[in-house]
Design a protein around this motif. Structure first.
Motif, PDB file in Angstrom:
ATOM      1  N   THR A  22       6.222  98.275 -35.109  1.00 50.27           N
ATOM      2  CA  THR A  22       6.932  97.136 -35.686  1.00 50.27           C
ATOM      3  C   THR A  22       6.032  96.539 -36.755  1.00 50.27           C
ATOM      4  O   THR A  22       4.833  96.819 -36.796  1.00 50.27           O
ATOM      5  N   VAL A  23       6.617  95.738 -37.634  1.00 47.27           N
ATOM      6  CA  VAL A  23       5.827  95.113 -38.692  1.00 47.27           C
ATOM      7  C   VAL A  23       4.852  94.133 -38.056  1.00 47.27           C
ATOM      8  O   VAL A  23       5.255  93.139 -37.450  1.00 47.27           O
ATOM      9  N   SER A  24       3.564  94.429 -38.180  1.00 43.71           N
ATOM     10  CA  SER A  24       2.555  93.624 -37.501  1.00 43.71           C
ATOM     11  C   SER A  24       1.182  94.028 -38.002  1.00 43.71           C
ATOM     12  O   SER A  24       0.922  95.222 -38.226  1.00 43.71           O
ATOM     13  N   THR A  25       0.302  93.054 -38.204  1.00 42.35           N
ATOM     14  CA  THR A  25      -1.086  93.391 -38.510  1.00 42.35           C
ATOM     15  C   THR A  25      -1.950  93.390 -37.250  1.00 42.35           C
ATOM     16  O   THR A  25      -3.148  93.598 -37.329  1.00 42.35           O
ATOM     17  N   HIS A  26      -1.346  93.140 -36.123  1.00 43.68           N
ATOM     18  CA  HIS A  26      -1.819  93.432 -34.768  1.00 43.68           C
ATOM     19  C   HIS A  26      -3.278  93.120 -34.460  1.00 43.68           C
ATOM     20  O   HIS A  26      -3.970  93.901 -33.801  1.00 43.68           O
ATOM     21  N   TYR A  27      -3.775  91.975 -34.901  1.00 40.87           N
ATOM     22  CA  TYR A  27      -5.133  91.557 -34.555  1.00 40.87           C
ATOM     23  C   TYR A  27      -5.071  90.618 -33.352  1.00 40.87           C
ATOM     24  O   TYR A  27      -4.186  89.755 -33.263  1.00 40.87           O
ATOM     25  N   ILE A  28      -5.988  90.780 -32.406  1.00 41.76           N
ATOM     26  CA  ILE A  28      -6.018  89.934 -31.205  1.00 41.76           C
ATOM     27  C   ILE A  28      -7.370  89.244 -31.114  1.00 41.76           C
ATOM     28  O   ILE A  28      -8.406  89.893 -30.941  1.00 41.76           O
ATOM     29  N   GLN A  29      -7.367  87.911 -31.226  1.00 47.02           N
ATOM     30  CA  GLN A  29      -8.594  87.138 -31.104  1.00 47.02           C
ATOM     31  C   GLN A  29      -9.058  87.098 -29.649  1.00 47.02           C
ATOM     32  O   GLN A  29      -8.337  87.495 -28.732  1.00 47.02           O
ATOM     33  N   GLN A  30     -10.255  86.536 -29.459  1.00 49.35           N
ATOM     34  CA  GLN A  30     -10.800  86.491 -28.109  1.00 49.35           C
ATOM     35  C   GLN A  30      -9.924  85.684 -27.146  1.00 49.35           C
ATOM     36  O   GLN A  30      -9.796  86.052 -25.977  1.00 49.35           O
ATOM     37  N   TYR A  31      -9.299  84.609 -27.628  1.00 48.11           N
ATOM     38  CA  TYR A  31      -8.477  83.830 -26.692  1.00 48.11           C
ATOM     39  C   TYR A  31      -7.253  84.619 -26.229  1.00 48.11           C
ATOM     40  O   TYR A  31      -6.764  84.410 -25.113  1.00 48.11           O
ATOM     41  N   GLY A  32      -6.761  85.552 -27.050  1.00 47.80           N
ATOM     42  CA  GLY A  32      -5.696  86.434 -26.599  1.00 47.80           C
ATOM     43  C   GLY A  32      -6.206  87.492 -25.639  1.00 47.80           C
ATOM     44  O   GLY A  32      -5.539  87.837 -24.655  1.00 47.80           O
ATOM     45  N   LEU A  33      -7.404  88.005 -25.894  1.00 44.66           N
ATOM     46  CA  LEU A  33      -7.995  89.001 -25.005  1.00 44.66           C
ATOM     47  C   LEU A  33      -8.338  88.413 -23.646  1.00 44.66           C
ATOM     48  O   LEU A  33      -8.280  89.113 -22.624  1.00 44.66           O
ATOM     49  N   VAL A  34      -8.705  87.122 -23.621  1.00 43.42           N
ATOM     50  CA  VAL A  34      -8.950  86.456 -22.338  1.00 43.42           C
ATOM     51  C   VAL A  34      -7.695  86.500 -21.476  1.00 43.42           C
ATOM     52  O   VAL A  34      -7.758  86.745 -20.262  1.00 43.42           O
ATOM     53  N   ARG A  35      -6.533  86.299 -22.101  1.00 46.53           N
ATOM     54  CA  ARG A  35      -5.283  86.367 -21.347  1.00 46.53           C
ATOM     55  C   ARG A  35      -5.096  87.779 -20.779  1.00 46.53           C
ATOM     56  O   ARG A  35      -4.741  87.950 -19.617  1.00 46.53           O
ATOM     57  N   MET A  36      -5.332  88.797 -21.606  1.00 46.15           N
ATOM     58  CA  MET A  36      -5.176  90.170 -21.121  1.00 46.15           C
ATOM     59  C   MET A  36      -6.138  90.476 -19.987  1.00 46.15           C
ATOM     60  O   MET A  36      -5.787  91.171 -19.023  1.00 46.15           O
TER      61      MET A  36
END
Length: 378
Positions: A22-36
């Motif tokens: 899908t159209v996305s530049t798909h970067y995940i910051q640390q606060y998103g990685l904490v959720r994962m």
């Protein structure tokens, strides 16, 4: 996934079949990685061929800021997985939690009963009823349209983006802003590097007259060293993808029997790359509030109103900041801040911690902190 883990029956309907891009530049910051990490999904991501990012270069004109954020909950890197890598991980997590998943199934309308959303109708003629329907269906949300969800705050979009993928490059994360243009570069999955450019929206038609030539010229003007590497050793492996940004907006995100999450309810300029991380955080808040409503701990309408209020409060400064820098011309005060960041390692670290989600925009842009940074210039 989060609601199913609480014991609720959940049906997920998606017109896509994974793996799907899908159209996305798909970067995940640390606060998103904490959720994962807390959801038990981060190990699945780090086990892919998506490289860890531990160095960032952000610049505005001649003011260059090199560095990275402090570790956050033990996470000392960021990742930019292709959506064909990330989305199946999330879907597997949902299935493992007990979610019934129907891929390749398109919702065509909502079922309304006595002024409430009571379920969905699908393109294959099916009907499914539920106590609540959650639209996670993007800026053009069908759920929002059918439910009559109005936009209550908006800032016009300032820019457009084009991007593609190259192999043969060896670089770290870059977000480099020049006069009326921006270049973003970062490594992603499958040995590829994403390169994206932004320009003011009024240059859209002109740019489309020669996408490749105009794209490479922007890269050459802003990051000539990377442009040289692209020319000497890079190979573009996918087509150019372009998108005019939708306006920045907050949309009413709840009502009788329905709620919105992600870009369906809130969208800001993608220049800060926070879309995925924000969607993770807001999904978690929404799941908690819906569980309160379904369990009877508080009235559902009250719980959903609390979700929207918390989302809006937590994103207010980032929303304004993204819209401001998305115009690709900074106001004088903010340009002075970038100058201070380029000259002071402490300020630069605070800035990267802001990007990581470790400190809030309200803290970083507080008047006394702004005065301290600008005052350091003498």
């Amino acid at each position: 996934m989060l609601l199913a883990r609480r014991g609720y029956r959940v049906l997920l309907v998606d017109k896509a079949v994974q793996p799907s891009d899908t159209v996305s530049t798909h970067y995940i910051q640390q606060y998103g990685l904490v959720r994962m990490k807390e959801w038990g999904l981060l190990d699945a991501l780090t086990a892919t061929d998506t490289p860890a990012i531990r160095r960032m270069t952000i610049s505005y004109r001649d003011n260059r800021i090199d560095g990275f954020a402090d570790p956050m909950d033990g996470i000392d890197a960021t990742y930019a997985p292709r959506r064909t890598v990330l989305d199946p991980i999330l879907l597997d997590g949902a299935r493992a939690a007990g979610v019934e998943v129907r891929e390749g199934c398109t919702v065509c309308e909502l079922i309304m009963e006595d002024g409430r959303v009571a379920g969905v109708r699908t393109a294959d003629g099916g009907e499914e009823r539920a106590k609540i329907v959650i639209g996670a269906d993007g800026s053009g949300s069908l759920v929002a349209r059918e439910a009559g969800a109005e936009i209550y705050q908006s800032i016009p979009a300032a820019s457009f983006v084009y991007y593609s993928y190259w192999t043969g490059l060896d670089t770290h994360f870059h977000s480099r802003i020049g006069v009326g243009r921006q270049v973003g570069v970062w490594p992603t999955s499958h040995g590829q590097t994403l390169i994206a450019i932004m320009k003011p929206i009024d240059r859209w038609e002109e740019f489309r007259g020669d996408v490749e030539g105009n794209f490479l010229q922007v890269v050459k003007d802003i990051v000539p060293d990377i442009a040289e590497e692209v020319a000497s050793s890079g190979e573009r492996v996918e087509r150019f993808i372009g998108m005019r940004y939708p306006d920045n907006y907050y949309r009413r995100s709840y009502g009788p029997g329905w709620a919105l999450v992600g870009d369906a309810g809130y969208h800001k300029d993608p220049i800060t790359g926070q879309g995925i991380s924000d969607a993770f955080v807001h999904a978690e808040i929404l799941a908690e509030r819906i569980a309160e409503g379904l369990s009877g701990a508080r009235p559902m309408d009250e719980a959903l109103a609390a979700y929207q209020a918390e989302r809006d409060e937590r994103t207010a400064s980032a929303y304004r900041f993204a819209a401001t820098i998305g115009a690709l011309v900074l106001p004088p005060e903010l340009e002075k801040v970038f100058t201070a960041l380029s000259r002071n390692e402490e300020f630069a670290r605070d800035f990267y911690n802001l990007i990581a989600g470790a400190i809030t925009g309200e803290q970083f842009f507080a008047p006394d902190n702004m005065a301290r940074m600008i005052g350091s210039l003498g």
